[in-house]
Design a protein around this motif. Structure first.
Motif, PDB file in Angstrom:
ATOM      1  N   VAL A 254      -2.518  -0.102   2.629  1.00 49.48           N
ATOM      2  CA  VAL A 254      -1.194   0.252   1.765  1.00 49.48           C
ATOM      3  C   VAL A 254      -1.427   0.585   0.558  1.00 49.48           C
ATOM      4  CG1 VAL A 254       0.932  -0.764   1.184  1.00 49.48           C
ATOM      5  CG2 VAL A 254      -0.008  -1.236   3.576  1.00 49.48           C
ATOM      6  N   THR A 255      -1.118   1.634  -0.150  1.00 53.44           N
ATOM      7  CA  THR A 255      -1.226   1.949  -1.484  1.00 53.44           C
ATOM      8  C   THR A 255       0.071   1.489  -1.994  1.00 53.44           C
ATOM      9  OG1 THR A 255      -0.255   4.192  -0.962  1.00 53.44           O
ATOM     10  CG2 THR A 255      -2.583   3.815  -0.793  1.00 53.44           C
ATOM     11  N   GLN A 256       0.123   1.395  -3.421  1.00 50.12           N
ATOM     12  CA  GLN A 256       1.252   1.172  -4.358  1.00 50.12           C
ATOM     13  C   GLN A 256       2.123   2.384  -4.095  1.00 50.12           C
ATOM     14  OE1 GLN A 256       1.591  -1.747  -6.211  1.00 50.12           O
ATOM     15  NE2 GLN A 256       3.873  -1.181  -6.165  1.00 50.12           N
ATOM     16  N   GLU A 257       1.947   3.355  -3.730  1.00 49.60           N
ATOM     17  CA  GLU A 257       2.874   4.545  -3.601  1.00 49.60           C
ATOM     18  C   GLU A 257       3.537   4.267  -2.388  1.00 49.60           C
ATOM     19  OE1 GLU A 257       3.281   9.456  -3.471  1.00 49.60           O
ATOM     20  OE2 GLU A 257       1.336   8.340  -3.652  1.00 49.60           O
ATOM     21  N   ALA A 258       2.951   3.752  -1.399  1.00 50.95           N
ATOM     22  CA  ALA A 258       3.482   3.637   0.073  1.00 50.95           C
ATOM     23  C   ALA A 258       4.514   2.365  -0.003  1.00 50.95           C
ATOM     24  CB  ALA A 258       2.376   3.612   1.012  1.00 50.95           C
ATOM     25  N   TYR A 259       3.960   1.309  -0.576  1.00 51.14           N
ATOM     26  CA  TYR A 259       4.847   0.266  -0.914  1.00 51.14           C
ATOM     27  C   TYR A 259       6.185   0.632  -1.508  1.00 51.14           C
ATOM     28  CZ  TYR A 259       6.048  -4.686  -1.929  1.00 51.14           C
ATOM     29  OH  TYR A 259       6.735  -5.780  -2.128  1.00 51.14           O
ATOM     30  N   ASP A 260       6.114   1.240  -2.589  1.00 52.98           N
ATOM     31  CA  ASP A 260       7.045   1.579  -3.551  1.00 52.98           C
ATOM     32  C   ASP A 260       8.134   2.300  -2.425  1.00 52.98           C
ATOM     33  OD1 ASP A 260       6.212   0.328  -5.819  1.00 52.98           O
ATOM     34  OD2 ASP A 260       5.395   2.096  -6.685  1.00 52.98           O
ATOM     35  N   ARG A 261       7.666   3.299  -1.955  1.00 56.38           N
ATOM     36  CA  ARG A 261       8.503   4.136  -0.651  1.00 56.38           C
ATOM     37  C   ARG A 261       9.038   3.065   0.166  1.00 56.38           C
ATOM     38  NH1 ARG A 261       4.389   7.946  -0.572  1.00 56.38           N
ATOM     39  NH2 ARG A 261       3.559   7.013   1.475  1.00 56.38           N
ATOM     40  N   ALA A 262       8.580   2.200   0.805  1.00 53.78           N
ATOM     41  CA  ALA A 262       9.057   1.155   1.299  1.00 53.78           C
ATOM     42  C   ALA A 262      10.159   0.255   0.958  1.00 53.78           C
ATOM     43  CB  ALA A 262       8.052   0.212   1.969  1.00 53.78           C
TER      44      ALA A 262
END
Length: 372
Positions: free
Chosen positions: A180-188
């Protein structure tokens, strides 16, 4: 998941709601059958068992999740076959978890998905690693077959949830998912913020026509034989055989039941005998031995509606008792008729339904509705 598969069984006169799903039972060969799951925690797998006994049925292979190649199988009165390279997605642990969830759903309790979403809400309100770990454990406690439906979003499925509970730099439970990248986490996080917004809007929405379910407890009118009026009859006064004389046309009848059975017979002289019978039960017995009026079966619900309206128009004190039931479901017992009575869930309860209709009409008279 229950969906629209709703059934029930009757125990001691009480309806126990339930649902069903397909399963294989191994009794010599394999039989494709229905597994019935009930709100009281009993499961019918060719015999009612508790959840603990059901786990033993799985361990013994009576309820089968493993289907051996070449084994004989059948669906009663439908088909017979042999397994060839069978694949089963179920395990005993998964099936037990799904059944436990179903029992929770039948009782209106949070199931594993509900508990997971509650843990996620706790994490979103206080984003500590401890709360994230609790949310992750709750997510993994959802049966694997149900996780994709946890958010009720068939487009995103459980993707945002997998990412959220894994956290930046973490891995989801699916081996094919990347770290999990920070970008994917922010989207979540953005997904859950938007989800919270539309959930709040949906919860604030009020149906224009009011609630679908009654808010008053159900009223049960048990079978009885009231032979004389009493000063304060209570719910007994709502029985059709309660002695509350009604006038229909130019004829007076001792009760709704007297009127109903007198009007049902084809011969006028028998109708007079029924109308003057000492009790409603005696009148019904006389009518049962006589021919019905032509077209009676098709007209009987309309006749009963008219008689109930007459009763509560002509007896305001009984109308008040009916009105006091508010919007409750009226369950009417009639041991002589599965058409008019509910009879522990085995009847159609038409008397109960018509009492609810007449009650609604009485309420309407107290409400100013122009043109009505």
């Amino acid at each position: 998941m229950i969906g629209n598969r709703i059934t029930y069984r009757t125990a001691d006169g009480v309806r126990i709601p339930g649902t069903w799903r397909h399963a294989f039972i191994r009794n010599g060969s394999y039989f494709l059958t229905d597994l019935f799951i009930y709100a009281d925690g009993l499961i019918d797998c060719w015999g009612l068992v508790t959840i603990e006994e059901f786990e033993e049925k799985l361990r013994s292979g009576w309820v089968a999740t493993t289907l051996p190649d070449g084994a004989e199988a059948s669906a009663h009165d439908l088909a017979y076959w042999r397994f060839s390279e069978p694949r089963s997605w179920l395990t005993p642990e998964l099936l037990v978890a799904e059944v436990r969830d179903t029992i929770d759903q039948l009782n209106g309790r949070p199931d594993s998905t509900g508990r997971c979403l509650a843990a996620v809400d706790t994490f979103l309100a206080d984003r500590t690693e401890e709360n994230r770990a609790a949310a992750r454990l709750a997510f993994l406690a959802i049966p694997a077959s149900q996780r994709r439906y946890a958010l009720g979003d068939m487009d995103s499925k459980d993707g945002p949830l997998r990412v959220l509970v894994a956290g930046p730099g973490g891995r989801t439970y699916l081996p094919i998912d990347p770290t999990v990248t920070q970008e994917a986490y922010d989207r979540a996080l953005a997904y859950f913020e938007e989800r919270a917004h539309w959930r709040a809007e949906r919860q604030a929405h009020v149906s224009a026509d009011g609630p679908a379910a009654p808010h008053a407890p159900a009223v049960h009118l048990y079978h009885s034989h009231p032979n004389k009026p009493v000063p304060d009859p209570g719910l007994l006064g709502l029985r059709n055989d309660y002695p509350a004389p009604i006038t229909v046309g130019k004829v007076s009848y001792p009760s709704v039941a007297h009127a109903y059975w007198a009007l049902s017979v084809a011969q006028p002289e028998v109708g007079v005998t029924v109308a003057t019978a000492d009790t409603a039960a005696a009148g019904r017995k006389i009518a049962a031995g006589a021919p019905r009026r032509e077209g009676w079966e098709q007209a009987r619900t309309a006749v009963m509606t008219s008689l109930l309206r007459a009763k509560y128009d002509q007896h305001p004190e009984l109308a008040e008792i009916l009105l006091a039931t508010d919007d409750a479901t009226v369950i009417y017992d009639d041991v002589d008729s599965a058409f008019w009575g509910d009879n522990a869930g085995r009847g159609r309860n038409w008397t109960g339904r018509l009492l609810e209709l007449v009650r609604s009409e009485l309420h309407m008279r107290r409400t100013t509705i122009p043109g009505l």
